[in-house]
Design a protein around this motif. Sequence first.
Motif, short mmCIF file in Angstrom:
data_model
loop_
_atom_site.label_atom_id
_atom_site.label_comp_id
_atom_site.label_asym_id
_atom_site.label_seq_id
_atom_site.Cartn_x
_atom_site.Cartn_y
_atom_site.Cartn_z
N VAL A 146 1.10 -5.72 -2.17
CA VAL A 146 0.36 -6.62 -2.00
C VAL A 146 -0.69 -6.38 -1.23
O VAL A 146 -0.73 -6.23 0.03
CB VAL A 146 1.26 -8.12 -1.57
CG1 VAL A 146 0.32 -9.30 -1.34
CG2 VAL A 146 2.41 -8.50 -2.56
N GLU A 147 -1.91 -6.42 -1.78
CA GLU A 147 -3.05 -6.08 -1.07
C GLU A 147 -3.73 -7.37 -0.53
O GLU A 147 -4.40 -7.34 0.60
CB GLU A 147 -4.15 -5.08 -1.96
CG GLU A 147 -3.56 -3.85 -2.33
CD GLU A 147 -4.73 -2.98 -2.91
OE1 GLU A 147 -4.60 -1.90 -2.99
OE2 GLU A 147 -5.45 -3.56 -3.72
N SER A 153 -3.35 -16.82 -5.95
CA SER A 153 -3.20 -15.45 -6.41
C SER A 153 -2.79 -14.38 -5.58
O SER A 153 -2.85 -14.40 -4.27
CB SER A 153 -4.91 -15.07 -7.23
OG SER A 153 -5.60 -14.71 -5.89
N LEU A 154 -2.22 -13.14 -6.29
CA LEU A 154 -1.72 -12.07 -5.37
C LEU A 154 -2.37 -10.84 -5.90
O LEU A 154 -2.48 -10.66 -7.14
CB LEU A 154 -0.33 -11.96 -5.68
CG LEU A 154 0.42 -12.95 -4.92
CD1 LEU A 154 2.00 -12.70 -5.22
CD2 LEU A 154 0.42 -12.97 -3.28
N THR A 155 -3.20 -10.15 -5.07
CA THR A 155 -3.65 -8.82 -5.69
C THR A 155 -2.91 -7.68 -5.46
O THR A 155 -2.51 -7.40 -4.15
CB THR A 155 -5.10 -8.49 -4.76
OG1 THR A 155 -6.15 -9.62 -5.10
CG2 THR A 155 -5.94 -7.18 -5.17
N LEU A 156 -2.30 -6.92 -6.51
CA LEU A 156 -1.37 -6.04 -6.29
C LEU A 156 -1.88 -4.75 -6.70
O LEU A 156 -2.69 -4.53 -7.68
CB LEU A 156 -0.23 -6.30 -7.23
CG LEU A 156 0.41 -7.96 -7.16
CD1 LEU A 156 1.48 -8.24 -8.13
CD2 LEU A 156 0.85 -8.07 -5.61
N ARG A 166 -4.92 -8.63 -10.33
CA ARG A 166 -5.01 -10.10 -9.71
C ARG A 166 -4.11 -10.97 -10.59
O ARG A 166 -4.53 -11.50 -11.39
CB ARG A 166 -6.32 -10.23 -9.56
CG ARG A 166 -6.37 -11.63 -8.79
CD ARG A 166 -7.89 -11.59 -8.23
NE ARG A 166 -8.15 -13.10 -7.41
CZ ARG A 166 -8.28 -14.02 -8.13
NH1 ARG A 166 -8.63 -14.16 -9.39
NH2 ARG A 166 -8.56 -15.14 -7.41
N ALA A 167 -2.77 -11.21 -10.05
CA ALA A 167 -2.11 -11.85 -10.77
C ALA A 167 -2.20 -13.44 -10.28
O ALA A 167 -2.10 -13.66 -9.14
CB ALA A 167 -0.58 -11.72 -10.32
N SER A 180 3.56 -6.23 1.86
CA SER A 180 4.75 -6.28 1.14
C SER A 180 4.79 -5.62 -0.05
O SER A 180 3.85 -5.66 -0.61
CB SER A 180 5.10 -8.09 1.25
OG SER A 180 5.23 -8.41 2.50
N LEU A 181 6.18 -5.25 -0.66
CA LEU A 181 6.45 -4.78 -1.84
C LEU A 181 7.12 -5.67 -2.62
O LEU A 181 7.88 -6.44 -2.34
CB LEU A 181 7.00 -3.55 -1.74
CG LEU A 181 6.51 -2.45 -0.88
CD1 LEU A 181 7.27 -1.31 -0.90
CD2 LEU A 181 5.11 -2.16 -0.93
N LEU A 182 6.62 -5.74 -4.02
CA LEU A 182 7.35 -6.39 -4.93
C LEU A 182 7.76 -5.46 -6.09
O LEU A 182 6.85 -4.67 -6.82
CB LEU A 182 6.39 -7.65 -5.73
CG LEU A 182 5.83 -8.81 -4.47
CD1 LEU A 182 4.94 -9.76 -5.19
CD2 LEU A 182 6.99 -9.54 -3.96
N PHE A 183 8.89 -5.86 -6.60
CA PHE A 183 9.34 -5.07 -7.78
C PHE A 183 8.89 -6.10 -8.92
O PHE A 183 9.67 -7.29 -9.32
CB PHE A 183 10.88 -4.77 -7.77
CG PHE A 183 11.21 -4.26 -8.87
CD1 PHE A 183 11.01 -2.67 -9.18
CD2 PHE A 183 12.40 -4.42 -9.86
CE1 PHE A 183 11.46 -2.00 -10.18
CE2 PHE A 183 12.93 -3.86 -10.88
CZ PHE A 183 12.36 -2.57 -11.11
#
Length: 452
Positions: A146-147, A153-156, A166-167, A180-183
């Motif tokens: 996660v940037e 929104s989340l910029t990944l 950008r989700a 943080s990291l997301l799978f």
Amino acid sequence: MANIGRNDPCPCGSGRKYKHCCLAHVDAERVTRVRLLEAEARVVPALLEFALDRWGKELLAQAWDEFVFEAEDFPEDPADDPDFHPIFLPWFVFSFVPDPNAADPVPNAPESPIATVYLSEGGSIDHLDRQLIESASSGGFSFHVVERADIGSLTLKDILTGIRVRALEDQGNTDIEPGSLLFALPVTTGSGSILVGCSTLVIPATWHNQVIDFREEIWPGRRPAATDLRDHDIEIRDFYFDIVEALLDPQPPTLTNTDGELIRLTVLTFDLTCSVTEAFDALQGLGVVDEEQTPDRVILRWQAANGPLLGLLTIEPGRLTGDVNSAERAERLREEVASRLGDRAAYAGSQETAVEDLEDEPLDESADASTDVDASSPELQAIEAEITAKHWEEWVDEQVPALANETPQVAATTALGRERLEALFTEFEWHNAHQPPHLRVNIAALREKLRM
């Protein structure tokens, strides 16, 4: 977002009212997000129904066994597993391809993902739904850092492929913060992007460099393409479950000393037939006096030349004791004492304590409270700040395991090394938020020193 009034200051920090700043943009993205989520709510159930009608529950059961690697410690009912809905179902319809060599194959099983079979059979499919299916089927689950975490929104950034997205996710989870990291499995259409699959477990930033290690092991020296994610789906999922196990069922660390030896606190005892002074003269080559020497008691620090502390030796009338932290050092100390004192020191035995046994020992509450150190005193904080600053000044020239045992100075000269350093800096930022000011890492100074 519901708590932000139209006339409130905009949370973006511009200083303008929300209605004159980000409200219109947020409203537009909210509409797009709703449309994409509605498409997802149509597509995934439709694909699941298609699969069950065509191949029955046997295909779903086979997919679940493959998804969890036939592990026995998962719930008997897959729907009870926290990964079933957010990860397994999207993986089942968009990524799973049955193994033709399975022990009990499903008759006429699909030879490509269910979603692509569904599309190939035509029929009336909404344009947005088709875009979503095509995007989800073109890649695979991966690890995303996660940037940015903005309103709605989340910029990944995909750590494996390097692709940013950008989700449009209205995440209320405060654990999802930069670093943080997301799978997850992102999909992108002409309207925007969402995550059709995402782990409920938020992976800490401390795993970022281990994901890079994983990438370098599978695709050394390059970033994988979307097809590579599909081809290595098994390895990626296996690594994800390793992380889940490590986070949810952490194993106690193996504690070792600076020589890599297993920690075992050991007290050795020797009977002396010489005076304290004679014993001190024979042993002083092992270290320096640790406190004021008296005729009846001397404490020596056993220290390697220009190296770490190896143990403490206490010399008293008729007795010599040695405190060390490993069986190997205990044996070395016995040899040193025998070599230097000979028959003037007779080994009387030793007592060992494993670190794990210390957890069961009650705390000594009889200690004089007046001996406690005031951690808030300016004098102590100044000393700690000086030690911290010296550590980070020397850190840039030390080998760091997270940097593949390169020094930060060397790592900063390559693209891969800088990527690892950026991951470390993000981790440092997280730690800084939980540290008092005088113990925080000066990341700006490190960046300047490393020219990053």
